[in-house]
Write a protein that holds these residues in place. Structure first.
Motif, PDB file in Angstrom:
ATOM      1  N   ASP A  42       0.811  -1.219   0.000  1.00  0.00           N
ATOM      2  CA  ASP A  42       0.000   0.000   0.000  1.00  0.00           C
ATOM      3  C   ASP A  42       0.847   1.272   0.000  1.00  0.00           C
ATOM      4  OD1 ASP A  42       0.864  -0.111   2.635  1.00  0.00           O
ATOM      5  OD2 ASP A  42      -1.081   0.436   3.476  1.00  0.00           O
ATOM      6  N   ARG A  43       2.153   1.148   0.195  1.00  0.00           N
ATOM      7  CA  ARG A  43       3.048   2.298   0.083  1.00  0.00           C
ATOM      8  C   ARG A  43       3.375   2.579  -1.381  1.00  0.00           C
ATOM      9  NH1 ARG A  43       2.083   5.244   3.675  1.00  0.00           N
ATOM     10  NH2 ARG A  43       0.257   3.973   3.614  1.00  0.00           N
ATOM     11  N   LEU A  44       3.228   1.591  -2.230  1.00  0.00           N
ATOM     12  CA  LEU A  44       3.487   1.755  -3.660  1.00  0.00           C
ATOM     13  C   LEU A  44       2.266   2.328  -4.368  1.00  0.00           C
ATOM     14  CD1 LEU A  44       5.538   1.310  -5.910  1.00  0.00           C
ATOM     15  CD2 LEU A  44       4.676  -1.027  -6.156  1.00  0.00           C
ATOM     16  N   ALA A  45       1.075   1.829  -4.007  1.00  0.00           N
ATOM     17  CA  ALA A  45      -0.169   2.324  -4.612  1.00  0.00           C
ATOM     18  C   ALA A  45      -1.331   1.982  -3.687  1.00  0.00           C
ATOM     19  CB  ALA A  45      -0.388   1.689  -5.973  1.00  0.00           C
ATOM     20  N   ARG A  46      -2.259   2.883  -3.618  1.00  0.00           N
ATOM     21  CA  ARG A  46      -3.459   2.661  -2.790  1.00  0.00           C
ATOM     22  C   ARG A  46      -4.512   1.844  -3.524  1.00  0.00           C
ATOM     23  NH1 ARG A  46      -2.712   3.853   2.549  1.00  0.00           N
ATOM     24  NH2 ARG A  46      -1.503   5.746   2.719  1.00  0.00           N
ATOM     25  N   ARG A  47      -4.694   2.148  -4.794  1.00  0.00           N
ATOM     26  CA  ARG A  47      -5.724   1.463  -5.585  1.00  0.00           C
ATOM     27  C   ARG A  47      -5.130   0.269  -6.320  1.00  0.00           C
ATOM     28  NH1 ARG A  47      -8.568   5.795  -9.270  1.00  0.00           N
ATOM     29  NH2 ARG A  47      -7.628   4.275 -10.611  1.00  0.00           N
ATOM     30  N   VAL A  48      -5.898  -0.795  -6.417  1.00  0.00           N
ATOM     31  CA  VAL A  48      -5.449  -2.015  -7.081  1.00  0.00           C
ATOM     32  C   VAL A  48      -5.123  -1.744  -8.543  1.00  0.00           C
ATOM     33  CG1 VAL A  48      -6.126  -4.349  -7.760  1.00  0.00           C
ATOM     34  CG2 VAL A  48      -6.727  -3.507  -5.505  1.00  0.00           C
ATOM     35  N   GLU A  49      -5.931  -0.921  -9.202  1.00  0.00           N
ATOM     36  CA  GLU A  49      -5.691  -0.615 -10.613  1.00  0.00           C
ATOM     37  C   GLU A  49      -4.339   0.070 -10.805  1.00  0.00           C
ATOM     38  OE1 GLU A  49      -8.423   0.521  -8.954  1.00  0.00           O
ATOM     39  OE2 GLU A  49      -9.991  -0.787  -9.752  1.00  0.00           O
ATOM     40  N   ASP A  50      -4.010   1.002  -9.887  1.00  0.00           N
ATOM     41  CA  ASP A  50      -2.718   1.694  -9.961  1.00  0.00           C
ATOM     42  C   ASP A  50      -1.568   0.725  -9.717  1.00  0.00           C
ATOM     43  OD1 ASP A  50      -4.049   4.050 -10.445  1.00  0.00           O
ATOM     44  OD2 ASP A  50      -3.955   4.731  -8.356  1.00  0.00           O
ATOM     45  N   LEU A  51      -1.755  -0.174  -8.760  1.00  0.00           N
ATOM     46  CA  LEU A  51      -0.717  -1.162  -8.451  1.00  0.00           C
ATOM     47  C   LEU A  51      -0.439  -2.047  -9.665  1.00  0.00           C
ATOM     48  CD1 LEU A  51       1.171  -2.456  -6.355  1.00  0.00           C
ATOM     49  CD2 LEU A  51      -0.724  -3.953  -5.724  1.00  0.00           C
ATOM     50  N   ILE A  52      -1.477  -2.483 -10.339  1.00  0.00           N
ATOM     51  CA  ILE A  52      -1.312  -3.319 -11.534  1.00  0.00           C
ATOM     52  C   ILE A  52      -0.561  -2.553 -12.620  1.00  0.00           C
ATOM     53  CG2 ILE A  52      -2.554  -4.451 -13.425  1.00  0.00           C
ATOM     54  CD1 ILE A  52      -4.716  -5.160 -11.287  1.00  0.00           C
ATOM     55  N   ASP A  53      -0.925  -1.295 -12.827  1.00  0.00           N
ATOM     56  CA  ASP A  53      -0.234  -0.473 -13.831  1.00  0.00           C
ATOM     57  C   ASP A  53       1.241  -0.296 -13.487  1.00  0.00           C
ATOM     58  OD1 ASP A  53      -2.558  -0.184 -15.267  1.00  0.00           O
ATOM     59  OD2 ASP A  53      -3.005   1.820 -14.474  1.00  0.00           O
ATOM     60  N   ILE A  54       1.515  -0.007 -12.225  1.00  0.00           N
ATOM     61  CA  ILE A  54       2.904   0.193 -11.793  1.00  0.00           C
ATOM     62  C   ILE A  54       3.703  -1.096 -11.949  1.00  0.00           C
ATOM     63  CG2 ILE A  54       4.347   0.632  -9.761  1.00  0.00           C
ATOM     64  CD1 ILE A  54       2.112   2.628  -8.874  1.00  0.00           C
ATOM     65  N   LYS A  55       3.127  -2.211 -11.517  1.00  0.00           N
ATOM     66  CA  LYS A  55       3.830  -3.496 -11.634  1.00  0.00           C
ATOM     67  C   LYS A  55       4.104  -3.837 -13.099  1.00  0.00           C
ATOM     68  CE  LYS A  55       2.949  -6.859  -8.766  1.00  0.00           C
ATOM     69  NZ  LYS A  55       2.284  -7.886  -7.963  1.00  0.00           N
ATOM     70  N   ASN A  56       3.145  -3.587 -13.969  1.00  0.00           N
ATOM     71  CA  ASN A  56       3.355  -3.851 -15.395  1.00  0.00           C
ATOM     72  C   ASN A  56       4.449  -2.954 -15.968  1.00  0.00           C
ATOM     73  OD1 ASN A  56       1.486  -5.911 -15.592  1.00  0.00           O
ATOM     74  ND2 ASN A  56      -0.185  -4.528 -16.111  1.00  0.00           N
ATOM     75  N   PHE A  57       4.463  -1.690 -15.558  1.00  0.00           N
ATOM     76  CA  PHE A  57       5.491  -0.761 -16.017  1.00  0.00           C
ATOM     77  C   PHE A  57       6.874  -1.273 -15.627  1.00  0.00           C
ATOM     78  CE2 PHE A  57       8.330   2.820 -15.366  1.00  0.00           C
ATOM     79  CZ  PHE A  57       8.231   3.483 -16.576  1.00  0.00           C
ATOM     80  N   PHE A  58       7.034  -1.651 -14.357  1.00  0.00           N
ATOM     81  CA  PHE A  58       8.330  -2.144 -13.903  1.00  0.00           C
ATOM     82  C   PHE A  58       8.696  -3.465 -14.575  1.00  0.00           C
ATOM     83  CE2 PHE A  58       7.751   0.533  -9.923  1.00  0.00           C
ATOM     84  CZ  PHE A  58       8.674   1.465 -10.328  1.00  0.00           C
ATOM     85  N   LYS A  59       7.711  -4.320 -14.776  1.00  0.00           N
ATOM     86  CA  LYS A  59       7.968  -5.598 -15.438  1.00  0.00           C
ATOM     87  C   LYS A  59       8.452  -5.371 -16.867  1.00  0.00           C
ATOM     88  CE  LYS A  59       5.774  -9.972 -16.578  1.00  0.00           C
ATOM     89  NZ  LYS A  59       4.531 -10.747 -16.557  1.00  0.00           N
ATOM     90  N   ASN A  60       7.848  -4.419 -17.571  1.00  0.00           N
ATOM     91  CA  ASN A  60       8.261  -4.112 -18.944  1.00  0.00           C
ATOM     92  C   ASN A  60       9.676  -3.549 -19.011  1.00  0.00           C
ATOM     93  OD1 ASN A  60       5.802  -4.955 -19.960  1.00  0.00           O
ATOM     94  ND2 ASN A  60       4.917  -2.919 -19.929  1.00  0.00           N
ATOM     95  N   HIS A  61      10.158  -3.004 -17.904  1.00  0.00           N
ATOM     96  CA  HIS A  61      11.516  -2.459 -17.851  1.00  0.00           C
ATOM     97  C   HIS A  61      12.475  -3.369 -17.074  1.00  0.00           C
ATOM     98  CE1 HIS A  61       9.273   1.107 -19.099  1.00  0.00           C
ATOM     99  NE2 HIS A  61      10.398   1.471 -19.667  1.00  0.00           N
TER     100      HIS A  61
END
Length: 74
Positions: A42-61
């Motif tokens: 929850d320190r990375l993202a509050r909303r599940v949708e945001d967390l998924i987007d952030i995780k995908n961004f990092f995974k792509n990099h």
């Protein structure tokens, strides 16, 4: 009586958060780091949708996210 009106502008804290996230994303795209350590999800993202987007961004990099719920401070 005064009522609190919602401002269409983001708060100072929200602005700082956006700047830090943008800076982090820029460093990520430049390949400046390969691992991100986060205390809790929850320190990375509050909303599940945001967390998924952030995780995908990092995974792509090719950036690994490590979650650490334990701090050993002595």
């Amino acid at each position: 009586m005064f009522t609190k009106m919602k401002s269409p502008l983001p708060s100072f804290t929200q602005c700082i958060g956006l700047v830090l996230r943008s800076y982090c994303m820029m460093l990520c795209m430049e390949g400046k780091f390969k691992t991100l350590v986060v205390f809790r999800r929850d320190r990375l993202a509050r909303r599940v949708e945001d967390l998924i987007d952030i995780k995908n961004f990092f995974k792509n990099h090719d950036i690994k996210i490590i979650y650490s719920n334990y701090f050993n401070i002595k």
